[in-house]
Design an enzyme around this catalytic site. Structure first.
Site, mmCIF file in Angstrom:
data_model
loop_
_atom_site.group_PDB
_atom_site.id
_atom_site.type_symbol
_atom_site.label_atom_id
_atom_site.label_comp_id
_atom_site.label_asym_id
_atom_site.label_seq_id
_atom_site.Cartn_x
_atom_site.Cartn_y
_atom_site.Cartn_z
ATOM 1 N N PRO A 175 1.723 -11.922 -9.467
ATOM 2 C CA PRO A 175 0.712 -11.590 -8.504
ATOM 3 C C PRO A 175 1.533 -11.359 -7.244
ATOM 4 O O PRO A 175 2.355 -12.540 -7.194
ATOM 5 C CB PRO A 175 -0.158 -12.598 -8.707
ATOM 6 C CG PRO A 175 -0.077 -13.086 -9.969
ATOM 7 C CD PRO A 175 1.195 -13.008 -10.322
ATOM 8 N N LYS A 176 1.064 -10.728 -6.323
ATOM 9 C CA LYS A 176 1.764 -10.894 -5.068
ATOM 10 C C LYS A 176 0.941 -11.544 -3.887
ATOM 11 O O LYS A 176 -0.099 -10.934 -3.633
ATOM 12 C CB LYS A 176 2.095 -9.250 -4.584
ATOM 13 C CG LYS A 176 2.753 -9.246 -3.072
ATOM 14 C CD LYS A 176 2.865 -7.768 -2.814
ATOM 15 C CE LYS A 176 3.972 -7.914 -1.401
ATOM 16 N NZ LYS A 176 3.440 -8.654 -0.268
ATOM 17 N N PHE A 177 1.119 -12.690 -3.612
ATOM 18 C CA PHE A 177 0.417 -13.682 -2.641
ATOM 19 C C PHE A 177 0.574 -13.082 -1.417
ATOM 20 O O PHE A 177 1.440 -12.504 -0.985
ATOM 21 C CB PHE A 177 0.652 -15.013 -2.887
ATOM 22 C CG PHE A 177 0.444 -15.589 -4.151
ATOM 23 C CD1 PHE A 177 -0.894 -16.276 -4.042
ATOM 24 C CD2 PHE A 177 1.037 -15.535 -5.256
ATOM 25 C CE1 PHE A 177 -1.441 -17.199 -5.132
ATOM 26 C CE2 PHE A 177 0.440 -16.101 -6.625
ATOM 27 C CZ PHE A 177 -0.681 -16.976 -6.552
ATOM 28 N N GLU A 236 -2.852 -9.383 -2.995
ATOM 29 C CA GLU A 236 -2.778 -8.039 -2.737
ATOM 30 C C GLU A 236 -1.929 -7.025 -3.530
ATOM 31 O O GLU A 236 -1.633 -5.749 -3.151
ATOM 32 C CB GLU A 236 -1.972 -7.959 -1.216
ATOM 33 C CG GLU A 236 -0.536 -8.397 -1.424
ATOM 34 C CD GLU A 236 0.037 -8.447 0.205
ATOM 35 O OE1 GLU A 236 -0.489 -7.985 1.231
ATOM 36 O OE2 GLU A 236 1.224 -8.788 0.352
#
Length: 295
Positions: free
Chosen positions: A22-24, A168
């Site tokens: 996941p792209k934080f 995101e």
């Protein structure tokens, strides 16, 4: 410490030997634990230890000679809040201690670069990931490894469901890949047509900026004027101008603005970075979503 970067893609990469994270939505942060202390470094190389005393204290649990790469985030109402990370990053040392209590930071670590003084960047990502998990799981929050999967179907589910938590998009890496320091060796899939653009100047005055002058990562490099800034963005740009000692400097150049012709603007040197949304290089004007003052 030069960090690895990612190239934007429009569809989810699939194939053998890929890992998905996941792209934080936070600030890029390198944590360096020496024998004596902890140093927190932003992507730009700026030292931001004083802004995050809670993370610096937590990182004292790490073995000496550890360097981590990751993202600092602030959780609020069940999701990450980028504006609160910006608030933390901009705080003075005295204010940072107060905010650390009311807006505690978390660290989403996605790579280990050094361990016990040994540079492990040349090792495959799969091995570095195992080292990262072994290192951080016994410690627990606020230092945590980001989730990872090698299953593209699970990654696709994450992509569709995690935005509600402030995630995101996804970052995709090869399992056999060394750490690509300073290079765009990873891939990132975002949910919107958001891009990073160089902010080379602004129209208006240092006290009341009106729009940003941008160079987009697509097109021929011609500077463009953004759509009018929101009140919050005007304040941010004014703060940057004030921090750089801008005392009503003269407009040093002109740029062509849609419907306005040649417009004078004040240059920013070095440039900033902004996240913008745009549908084409020329029309309508790019919409500035936020400044990336962590870069």
């Amino acid at each position: 410490m030069r960090v690895a970067l990612a190239t934007a893609v429009r569809t989810l990469p699939r194939g053998a030997g890929l890992a998905y994270e996941p792209k934080f939505d936070g600030h890029r942060l390198v944590i360096a634990r020496s024998a004596a202390d902890v140093v927190l470094q932003a992507r730009s190389g700026r030292i931001v230890t004083s802004a995050f005393p809670d993370l610096a204290a937590a990182a004292l649990q790490l073995p000496a000679g550890t360097v981590l790469d990751g993202e600092v985030v602030v959780w609020h109402a069940g999701r990450t809040d980028f504006a609160l990370v910006q608030r933390r990053a901009a705080a003075t040392a005295a204010r940072a201690a107060v905010l650390a209590q009311s807006l505690p930071a978390s660290y989403a670590a996605f790579d280990v670069l050094e361990l016990a003084g040994l540079d492990v960047r040349a090792r495959p990502y799969e091995r570095r990931r195992a080292l990262l998990v072994d290192l951080l799981l016994p410690l627990g929050p606020p230092l945590q490894p980001v989730p990872m999967t090698t299953d593209p179907e699970l990654a696709a589910t994450w992509y569709e469901t995690l935005p509600a938590s402030g995630i995101e998009g996804l970052v995709v890496k090869r399992l056999d890949q060394a750490y690509p320091a300073g290079r765009r060796g990873w891939q990132k899939l975002r949910h919107t047509d958001v891009r990073d653009a160089a902010v080379i100047g602004y129209t208006g005055t240092p006290r009341r900026p009106l729009a940003l002058v941008l160079v987009l990562p697509v097109g021929d490099g011609t500077p463009l004027v953004s759509s009018p800034l929101t009140a919050a963005l005007r304040r941010e740009v004014a703060e940057v101008a004030a921090a750089r000692g801008a005392a009503e400097p003269p407009a040093t150049a002109t740029v062509t603005a849609i419907g306005l012709g040649e417009v004078p603007y004040r240059a920013l040197d070095p440039p900033l970075t902004a996240e913008v949304r745009h549908t084409s290089a020329r029309h309508p004007p790019p919409e500035v979503l936020r400044l990336r003052t962590d870069l």
